[in-house]
Design a protein around this motif. Structure first.
Motif, PDB file in Angstrom:
ATOM      1  N   THR A 189       0.805  -1.243   0.000  1.00 43.70           N
ATOM      2  CA  THR A 189       0.000   0.000   0.000  1.00 43.70           C
ATOM      3  C   THR A 189       0.836   1.290   0.000  1.00 43.70           C
ATOM      4  OG1 THR A 189      -0.400   0.675   2.321  1.00 43.70           O
ATOM      5  CG2 THR A 189      -1.676  -1.222   1.553  1.00 43.70           C
TER       6      THR A 189
ATOM      7  N   ARG B   9       1.556   5.258  -3.160  1.00 42.02           N
ATOM      8  CA  ARG B   9       0.660   6.329  -3.603  1.00 42.02           C
ATOM      9  C   ARG B   9       1.456   7.558  -4.067  1.00 42.02           C
ATOM     10  NH1 ARG B   9      -4.509   4.996  -2.512  1.00 42.02           N
ATOM     11  NH2 ARG B   9      -5.307   7.122  -2.569  1.00 42.02           N
TER      12      ARG B   9
ATOM     13  N   THR C  41     -10.258  -6.074  -5.818  1.00 40.34           N
ATOM     14  CA  THR C  41      -9.185  -5.634  -6.719  1.00 40.34           C
ATOM     15  C   THR C  41      -8.371  -4.548  -6.004  1.00 40.34           C
ATOM     16  OG1 THR C  41     -10.659  -4.024  -7.737  1.00 40.34           O
ATOM     17  CG2 THR C  41     -10.513  -6.165  -8.802  1.00 40.34           C
ATOM     18  N   ARG C  42      -7.262  -4.119  -6.632  1.00 40.70           N
ATOM     19  CA  ARG C  42      -6.360  -3.187  -5.957  1.00 40.70           C
ATOM     20  C   ARG C  42      -6.013  -1.996  -6.857  1.00 40.70           C
ATOM     21  NH1 ARG C  42      -4.872  -8.431  -5.712  1.00 40.70           N
ATOM     22  NH2 ARG C  42      -4.548  -8.818  -3.502  1.00 40.70           N
TER      23      ARG C  42
ATOM     24  N   MET D  67      -3.088  -0.556  -6.477  1.00 42.01           N
ATOM     25  CA  MET D  67      -1.638  -0.644  -6.683  1.00 42.01           C
ATOM     26  C   MET D  67      -1.227  -2.106  -6.555  1.00 42.01           C
ATOM     27  SD  MET D  67      -0.264   2.588  -4.481  1.00 42.01           S
ATOM     28  CE  MET D  67      -0.929   2.012  -2.955  1.00 42.01           C
TER      29      MET D  67
ATOM     30  N   CYS E 289      -0.953  -4.599  -2.991  1.00 42.33           N
ATOM     31  CA  CYS E 289      -1.751  -4.219  -1.815  1.00 42.33           C
ATOM     32  C   CYS E 289      -2.421  -5.474  -1.265  1.00 42.33           C
ATOM     33  CB  CYS E 289      -2.798  -3.175  -2.192  1.00 42.33           C
ATOM     34  SG  CYS E 289      -3.998  -2.966  -0.862  1.00 42.33           S
TER      35      CYS E 289
ATOM     36  N   ILE F 286      -4.688  -5.506   1.111  1.00 41.02           N
ATOM     37  CA  ILE F 286      -6.064  -5.262   1.564  1.00 41.02           C
ATOM     38  C   ILE F 286      -7.031  -5.441   0.397  1.00 41.02           C
ATOM     39  CG2 ILE F 286      -7.640  -3.616   2.668  1.00 41.02           C
ATOM     40  CD1 ILE F 286      -5.114  -2.213   3.817  1.00 41.02           C
TER      41      ILE F 286
ATOM     42  N   CYS G  26      -9.182  -3.335  -1.558  1.00 41.69           N
ATOM     43  CA  CYS G  26     -10.526  -2.878  -1.167  1.00 41.69           C
ATOM     44  C   CYS G  26     -11.389  -2.481  -2.358  1.00 41.69           C
ATOM     45  CB  CYS G  26     -10.400  -1.686  -0.223  1.00 41.69           C
ATOM     46  SG  CYS G  26      -9.981  -0.139  -1.062  1.00 41.69           S
ATOM     47  N   ARG G  27     -10.866  -2.610  -3.572  1.00 37.01           N
ATOM     48  CA  ARG G  27     -11.601  -2.032  -4.708  1.00 37.01           C
ATOM     49  C   ARG G  27     -12.502  -3.032  -5.413  1.00 37.01           C
ATOM     50  NH1 ARG G  27      -8.866   2.733  -7.553  1.00 37.01           N
ATOM     51  NH2 ARG G  27      -9.272   1.503  -9.409  1.00 37.01           N
TER      52      ARG G  27
ATOM     53  N   CYS H  36      -1.309   3.998   2.193  1.00 34.55           N
ATOM     54  CA  CYS H  36      -2.754   4.166   2.110  1.00 34.55           C
ATOM     55  C   CYS H  36      -3.313   4.414   3.508  1.00 34.55           C
ATOM     56  CB  CYS H  36      -3.353   2.897   1.515  1.00 34.55           C
ATOM     57  SG  CYS H  36      -5.138   2.873   1.536  1.00 34.55           S
TER      58      CYS H  36
HETATM   59  S1  SF4 Z   1      -6.501  -0.615   0.502  1.00 34.19           S
HETATM   60 FE1  SF4 Z   1      -7.651  -0.043  -1.326  1.00 34.19          FE
HETATM   61  S2  SF4 Z   1      -7.193   2.163  -1.656  1.00 34.19           S
HETATM   62 FE2  SF4 Z   1      -5.661   1.331  -0.213  1.00 34.19          FE
HETATM   63  S3  SF4 Z   1      -3.925   0.741  -1.501  1.00 34.19           S
HETATM   64 FE3  SF4 Z   1      -5.209  -1.080  -1.262  1.00 34.19          FE
HETATM   65  S4  SF4 Z   1      -6.617  -1.082  -3.005  1.00 34.19           S
HETATM   66 FE4  SF4 Z   1      -5.718   0.956  -2.867  1.00 34.19          FE
END
Ligand code: SF4
Length: 570
Positions: free
Chosen positions: A66, A69, A293-294, A296, A299, A301, A303-304, A482
């Protein structure tokens, strides 16, 4: 590391070694310092003296989950003060791997002349952008990737940036054909437009990696950090953030009465179930779209989502909480399909969905259309891309829209629209909106996740909570992390110290890191002070102090003395 200066007035680029003043800075920290050192604080935001800065965070490029960014910064058209907005995609990691501390865009091109900056790593050039003018961010990105390679990164503005609209965002492409990443807040797309810069293309760095001062320390810390995120009950593979995305909080925000509804006139929306993350997941899976999905690569997590229509055709690369709140409940819309289509239009025009959703809410209150009237709302938003007079009003954000249409109920602080949490029912966020040098911003110190720690409806403890969260937010934004990576960072700051020392060998301690984080805020506050911003400019609008918000009949009653003393212990 190196710094690339792009002089749009002379159409020249030049490389510079990084001055010692900027060496131990990145992301939001570097932006704050560069603003203070180099930008006249009272300059015209769309004039030649403002600068636009693109910089990766301190942890970018090494594969920290993450942490890639891209921070974009300058003096904000909306707030008139410091602005850092960050977005996912491949730009942050790419710039770090190429050894860039930052790209600083200065001056401005002749009116009517537009350029693309092409960066290959060792060279950079400004090329005419005539054929791209008038295109949205999707078509601009597609065309430039056809030209320079599908694996290049494109940073671009759409029509809103070209029209110098104060609500304009900057789009960043991700891995392969991934889109929908925006450095959205503060109107930085208008600053890019004012420079005459339509896009930046960065070639993929082949076989490049960042040097590590202590590879073992770095790898151990970054692996532990990733593992902590994976094990986190909310963020890991079984967590709500992964399963339902940021939309997972729609239900909870609605329940605490803080979901902006019909231009912030209520804090709960009856059909909110239709907008919840659980419903979003069901719909997307049923239609064979994608969840988890991500933005980046790497990642953990994820969250997409890839939100698709009934026929399985992609509408938008991700549908997230803030957009659902501001373009759903706030406009009286209960259909995720409608919100997704509005989201796509904003992304394509290069508009912040928070600013635009809030502006539309005010326009509906003024009677330009009815709340919940999908077709009329679409027609209004379409005008932003067309550049009609009403479109230009909306595209310039919520404050302009309110003034032009004679509406007093403007949900903004420091000139910037409030995100998806009404400050009357989530007072910690109200304190952040009313004190952050970034203005009303959901990433500047969001108290929603701490609602079990401090009663969101109470006054007690909000000042201290906001300061704590603002300091952590500054760290996340300066390192490229993130916002959702916050829990392990709070629980174990030594991990951050180890990752930073592992890359740079600075020998930082936890105390050094804490000083660094606080200094980011101090620098930003100083820039804003020199820009002429006073305590009165930061305040929550008067109507929110007087008009009770259903269902809790809450008002924003944190006293000014608390707001004025938030940074006393900074
Ligand atoms: S948690 Fe979500 S917004 Fe944060 S880096 Fe991962 S995919 Fe992107």
């Amino acid at each position: 590391m190196k710094l690339l200066r792009v002089d749009m007035g002379r159409l020249e680029v030049r490389w510079e070694p990084v001055s010692p003043v900027f060496e131990q800075l990145g992301g939001r920290a570097l932006i704050a310092k560069l603003l203070l050192e180099e930008i006249p604080p009272t300059c015209d935001v769309l004039g030649p003296h403002n600068k636009l800065i693109f910089t990766p965070g301190l942890l970018a490029g090494g594969g920290v989950t993450t942490a890639g960014r891209l921070s974009v910064g300058g003096k904000s058209p909306l707030t008139g003060g410091v602005k850092e907005a960050n977005g996912g995609g491949t730009a942050g990691d790419t710039l770090a791997k190429l050894g860039f501390k930052a790209i600083v865009v200065e001056g401005q091109a002749q009116r009517g002349e537009w350029y693309v900056l092409h960066v290959t790593g060792d060279s950079a050039s400004l090329l005419p952008a005539g054929d791209l003018m008038g295109l949205g961010t999707y078509a601009t990105s597609d065309r430039l990737q056809e030209r320079y390679g599908a694996d290049s990164t494109v940073i671009s503005i759409g029509q809103a940036g070209e029209y110098l609209m104060y609500g304009a965002s900057i789009a960043i492409t991700g891995d392969r054909d991934q889109r929908s990443n925006h450095a959205a807040r503060g109107g930085l797309g208008a600053v890019m437009g004012s420079k005459g810069l339509k896009a930046i293309v960065i070639d993929k760095p082949l076989g490049k990696s960042i040097p590590l001062a202590d590879a073992d320390l770095f790898r151990t810390a970054s692996r532990t950090f990733a593992q902590k995120l994976i094990n986190d009950p909310k963020l890991g593979t079984q967590g709500s953030q992964h399963l339902y995305g940021t939309a997972s909080i729609v239900g909870a925000v609605n329940e605490i009465g803080a979901l902006p509804t019909e231009n912030f006139s209520r804090g709960s929306f009856e059909p909110a179930t239709e907008l919840r993350g659980e419903h979003l997941r069901e719909l997307v899976l049923e239609r064979e779209g994608k969840v988890g999905t991500r933005c980046m690569p790497g990642c953990v997590i994820a969250c997409r989502n890839l939100y698709v229509d009934d026929d399985g055709k992609p509408i938008v690369g991700t549908l997230q909480y803030e957009t659902i709140a501001l373009m759903g409940a706030n406009l009286g819309l209960n259909s995720l399909d409608d919100v997704a289509r509005l989201n796509y239009m904003c992304n394509d025009f290069g508009l912040d969905t928070i600013e635009t959703g809030a502006a539309l809410g005010v326009a509906l209150e003024a009677g330009l259309a009815k709340f919940g009237d999908t077709e009329s709302i679409f027609a209004l938003l379409k005008q932003v891309g067309e550049g009609t007079i009403i479109g230009r009003v909306l595209g310039n954000g919520v404050v302009t829209t309110g003034r032009v249409l004679g509406i007093r109920r403007i949900p903004a602080a420091l000139g910037q629209a409030m995100p998806g949490y009404d400050p009357r029912s989530l007072k910690g966020n109200g304190v952040t909106y009313a004190t952050s040098p970034q203005g009303a911003d959901h990433t500047a110190g969001n108290a929603f996740g701490a609602r079990k720690e401090v009663n969101p409806l109470g006054v007690q403890g909000q000042r201290e909570l906001s300061l704590k969260l603002q300091i952590i937010a500054a760290m996340l934004d300066a390192t490229g992390l993130c916002l959702f990576a916050r829990p392990p960072v709070i629980a174990d700051p030594q991990l951050m110290v180890d990752m930073i020392n592992g890359i740079y060998g600075w020998g930082w301690t936890k105390e050094d890191l804490d000083r660094f984080n606080r200094q980011v805020l101090r620098t930003e506050l100083e820039f804003n002070r020199r820009a002429g911003i006073t305590a009165a400019d930061y305040r929550i609008p008067e109507y929110m102090r007087e008009e009770p918000l259903a269902p809790h009949n809450a008002i924003f009653d944190v006293p000014d003395s608390d707001l004025d003393s938030v940074f006393e212990t900074l």
